[in-house]
Design a protein around this motif. Structure first.
Motif, PDB file in Angstrom:
ATOM      1  N   TYR A 189     -11.364 -14.227   4.760  1.00 30.78           N
ATOM      2  CA  TYR A 189     -10.037 -14.112   5.361  1.00 30.78           C
ATOM      3  C   TYR A 189      -9.323 -12.838   4.936  1.00 30.78           C
ATOM      4  CZ  TYR A 189     -10.741 -18.985   6.587  1.00 30.78           C
ATOM      5  OH  TYR A 189     -11.244 -20.146   7.099  1.00 30.78           O
ATOM      6  N   GLU A 190      -9.864 -12.148   3.961  1.00 32.73           N
ATOM      7  CA  GLU A 190      -9.232 -10.927   3.460  1.00 32.73           C
ATOM      8  C   GLU A 190      -9.385  -9.821   4.492  1.00 32.73           C
ATOM      9  OE1 GLU A 190     -10.815  -9.632  -0.236  1.00 32.73           O
ATOM     10  OE2 GLU A 190     -10.044  -7.594  -0.005  1.00 32.73           O
ATOM     11  N   GLN A 191      -8.273  -9.215   4.867  1.00 36.42           N
ATOM     12  CA  GLN A 191      -8.320  -8.141   5.855  1.00 36.42           C
ATOM     13  C   GLN A 191      -8.200  -6.784   5.166  1.00 36.42           C
ATOM     14  OE1 GLN A 191      -6.135  -8.525   9.468  1.00 36.42           O
ATOM     15  NE2 GLN A 191      -6.946 -10.553   9.897  1.00 36.42           N
ATOM     16  N   TYR A 192      -8.987  -5.838   5.675  1.00 34.94           N
ATOM     17  CA  TYR A 192      -8.971  -4.466   5.198  1.00 34.94           C
ATOM     18  C   TYR A 192      -8.250  -3.636   6.257  1.00 34.94           C
ATOM     19  CZ  TYR A 192     -12.560  -5.877   1.864  1.00 34.94           C
ATOM     20  OH  TYR A 192     -13.248  -6.501   0.853  1.00 34.94           O
ATOM     21  N   ASN A 212       2.338   0.147   0.125  1.00 37.78           N
ATOM     22  CA  ASN A 212       3.074   1.295  -0.393  1.00 37.78           C
ATOM     23  C   ASN A 212       3.625   2.100   0.780  1.00 37.78           C
ATOM     24  OD1 ASN A 212       0.753   0.789  -2.617  1.00 37.78           O
ATOM     25  ND2 ASN A 212       2.641   1.546  -3.557  1.00 37.78           N
ATOM     26  N   SER A 213       4.690   2.798   0.532  1.00 35.98           N
ATOM     27  CA  SER A 213       5.398   3.512   1.597  1.00 35.98           C
ATOM     28  C   SER A 213       4.454   4.425   2.376  1.00 35.98           C
ATOM     29  CB  SER A 213       6.543   4.329   0.994  1.00 35.98           C
ATOM     30  OG  SER A 213       7.259   4.991   2.003  1.00 35.98           O
ATOM     31  N   GLY A 214       4.429   4.244   3.692  1.00 33.57           N
ATOM     32  CA  GLY A 214       3.621   5.098   4.553  1.00 33.57           C
ATOM     33  C   GLY A 214       2.132   4.814   4.527  1.00 33.57           C
ATOM     34  N   ARG A 215       1.742   3.707   3.937  1.00 34.08           N
ATOM     35  CA  ARG A 215       0.314   3.388   3.804  1.00 34.08           C
ATOM     36  C   ARG A 215      -0.013   2.061   4.489  1.00 34.08           C
ATOM     37  NH1 ARG A 215      -1.367   6.418  -0.733  1.00 34.08           N
ATOM     38  NH2 ARG A 215      -3.485   5.896  -0.145  1.00 34.08           N
ATOM     39  N   GLY A 216      -1.309   1.775   4.577  1.00 33.54           N
ATOM     40  CA  GLY A 216      -1.754   0.489   5.082  1.00 33.54           C
ATOM     41  C   GLY A 216      -1.586  -0.607   4.042  1.00 33.54           C
ATOM     42  N   LEU A 217      -1.808  -1.840   4.466  1.00 28.95           N
ATOM     43  CA  LEU A 217      -1.658  -2.975   3.569  1.00 28.95           C
ATOM     44  C   LEU A 217      -2.914  -3.170   2.722  1.00 28.95           C
ATOM     45  CD1 LEU A 217       0.414  -3.510   5.936  1.00 28.95           C
ATOM     46  CD2 LEU A 217       0.247  -5.916   5.263  1.00 28.95           C
ATOM     47  N   VAL A 218      -2.699  -3.657   1.515  1.00 25.79           N
ATOM     48  CA  VAL A 218      -3.799  -3.923   0.599  1.00 25.79           C
ATOM     49  C   VAL A 218      -3.728  -5.386   0.177  1.00 25.79           C
ATOM     50  CG1 VAL A 218      -4.791  -3.399  -1.656  1.00 25.79           C
ATOM     51  CG2 VAL A 218      -3.856  -1.554  -0.244  1.00 25.79           C
ATOM     52  N   ALA A 226       6.387   0.919 -12.615  1.00 25.52           N
ATOM     53  CA  ALA A 226       6.892   1.742 -11.514  1.00 25.52           C
ATOM     54  C   ALA A 226       5.934   1.727 -10.324  1.00 25.52           C
ATOM     55  CB  ALA A 226       7.127   3.168 -11.999  1.00 25.52           C
ATOM     56  N   ALA A 227       4.645   1.650 -10.609  1.00 21.65           N
ATOM     57  CA  ALA A 227       3.636   1.656  -9.541  1.00 21.65           C
ATOM     58  C   ALA A 227       3.664   0.387  -8.698  1.00 21.65           C
ATOM     59  CB  ALA A 227       2.242   1.839 -10.135  1.00 21.65           C
ATOM     60  N   ASP A 228       4.386  -0.644  -9.148  1.00 20.43           N
ATOM     61  CA  ASP A 228       4.504  -1.867  -8.351  1.00 20.43           C
ATOM     62  C   ASP A 228       5.532  -1.720  -7.228  1.00 20.43           C
ATOM     63  OD1 ASP A 228       4.210  -3.853 -11.367  1.00 20.43           O
ATOM     64  OD2 ASP A 228       2.647  -3.233  -9.948  1.00 20.43           O
ATOM     65  N   THR A 229       6.274  -0.630  -7.224  1.00 19.46           N
ATOM     66  CA  THR A 229       7.241  -0.385  -6.151  1.00 19.46           C
ATOM     67  C   THR A 229       6.505  -0.335  -4.822  1.00 19.46           C
ATOM     68  OG1 THR A 229       8.822   0.809  -7.537  1.00 19.46           O
ATOM     69  CG2 THR A 229       8.857   1.299  -5.177  1.00 19.46           C
ATOM     70  N   ALA A 230       6.859  -1.258  -3.918  1.00 11.79           N
ATOM     71  CA  ALA A 230       6.146  -1.407  -2.643  1.00 11.79           C
ATOM     72  C   ALA A 230       6.812  -2.533  -1.866  1.00 11.79           C
ATOM     73  CB  ALA A 230       4.671  -1.743  -2.881  1.00 11.79           C
ATOM     74  N   SER A 231       6.324  -2.739  -0.663  1.00  7.92           N
ATOM     75  CA  SER A 231       6.709  -3.930   0.098  1.00  7.92           C
ATOM     76  C   SER A 231       5.602  -4.958  -0.028  1.00  7.92           C
ATOM     77  CB  SER A 231       6.940  -3.584   1.565  1.00  7.92           C
ATOM     78  OG  SER A 231       8.094  -2.791   1.718  1.00  7.92           O
ATOM     79  N   TYR A 232       5.992  -6.223  -0.125  1.00  7.45           N
ATOM     80  CA  TYR A 232       5.040  -7.308  -0.311  1.00  7.45           C
ATOM     81  C   TYR A 232       5.191  -8.294   0.840  1.00  7.45           C
ATOM     82  CZ  TYR A 232       4.274  -5.409  -4.918  1.00  7.45           C
ATOM     83  OH  TYR A 232       3.953  -4.562  -5.938  1.00  7.45           O
ATOM     84  N   PHE A 233       4.046  -8.657   1.427  1.00  9.53           N
ATOM     85  CA  PHE A 233       4.036  -9.536   2.591  1.00  9.53           C
ATOM     86  C   PHE A 233       3.176 -10.756   2.315  1.00  9.53           C
ATOM     87  CE2 PHE A 233       5.998  -6.781   5.734  1.00  9.53           C
ATOM     88  CZ  PHE A 233       5.792  -5.521   5.205  1.00  9.53           C
ATOM     89  N   CYS A 234       3.654 -11.910   2.741  1.00 11.36           N
ATOM     90  CA  CYS A 234       2.781 -13.074   2.777  1.00 11.36           C
ATOM     91  C   CYS A 234       2.199 -13.175   4.178  1.00 11.36           C
ATOM     92  CB  CYS A 234       3.521 -14.345   2.396  1.00 11.36           C
ATOM     93  SG  CYS A 234       4.785 -14.903   3.568  1.00 11.36           S
ATOM     94  N   ALA A 235       1.035 -13.786   4.272  1.00 15.09           N
ATOM     95  CA  ALA A 235       0.370 -13.952   5.565  1.00 15.09           C
ATOM     96  C   ALA A 235      -0.391 -15.257   5.530  1.00 15.09           C
ATOM     97  CB  ALA A 235      -0.564 -12.785   5.844  1.00 15.09           C
TER      98      ALA A 235
END
Lengths: 112, 111
Positions: free
Chosen positions: A99-102, B38-44, B81-90
């Motif tokens: 389920y992990e998306q890249y 992170n700002s301007g990046r894809g989700l991890v 400081a590196a934890d600064t980001a947006s966090y999303f649940c899905a």
């Protein structure tokens, strides 16, 4: 592995123009999807594919087409761009059974 | 429509403090994931918790899931400081792999 790649990084279109956003992955993932991200709205699913030759609509499919001729590529086509399609577009892939998306790095699209 | 909503929408804390953000969702789920952007990046992808699990840990991350309240929380301990980001649940429903994202929490760590 390069992971998920997207091109272009930035694009400006005029209303009515068409274009294709490219997405490719080299992880042999079966599941791929396209999202758009708008301020304050999180990510919304546009289209997805569970394998080559199979695509389906997500939450916001209008104005977009997709095809999946190979496992690696999943292009998103804007048929006639509208200002409402100004957004950041993300492609993602998932290994079958996971389920992990890249996610790719995104394409920032502006329609004027 | 969005399945999940994060709370708060924005959070600023001092470096070293713990950060807690919450996610509520509407329908029964198969699993719930948390992602960082992170700002301007894809989700991890950060962590996944299945519907039959109540708590999960990964490094400085602790996730809880309460299916009776349809809610989850993400705790980041000893923030940096590196934890600064947006966090999303899905969330993922049973029978398919489609992810439905929440609206996100913007976390700022003040050095």
């Amino acid at each position: 592995n390069a992971g998920v790649t997207q091109t272009p990084k930035f694009q400006v279109l005029k209303t009515g123009q068409s274009m294709t956003l490219q997405c490719a992955q080299d992880m042999n993932h079966e599941y791929m999807s396209w999202y758009r991200q708008d301020p304050g709205m999180g990510l919304r699913l546009i289209h997805y594919s569970v394998g080559a030759g199979i695509t389906d609509q997500g939450e916001v499919p209008n104005g977009y087409n997709v095809s999946r001729s190979t496992t690696e590529d999943f292009p998103l086509r804007l048929l006639s761009a509208a200002p409402s399609q100004t957004s950041v577009y993300f492609c993602a892939s998932t290994k079958d059974g996971s389920y992990e998306q890249y996610f790719g790095p995104g394409t920032r699209l502006t329609v004027t | 429509s969005q399945q999940g909503e994060e709370d708060p929408q924005a959070l600023s804390i001092q470096e070293g403090e713990n950060a807690t953000m919450n996610c509520s969702y509407k329908t029964s789920i198969n699993n719930l994931q948390w992602y960082r952007q992170n700002s301007g990046r894809g989700l991890v992808h950060l962590i996944l918790i299945r519907s039959n699990e109540r708590e999960k840990h990964s490094g400085r991350l602790r996730v809880t899931l309460d299916t009776s309240k349809k809610s989850s929380s993400l705790l980041i301990t000893a923030s940096r400081a590196a934890d600064t980001a947006s966090y999303f649940c899905a969330t993922t429903n049973f029978g398919n792999e489609k992810l439905t994202f929440g609206t996100g929490t913007r976390l700022t760590i003040i050095p």
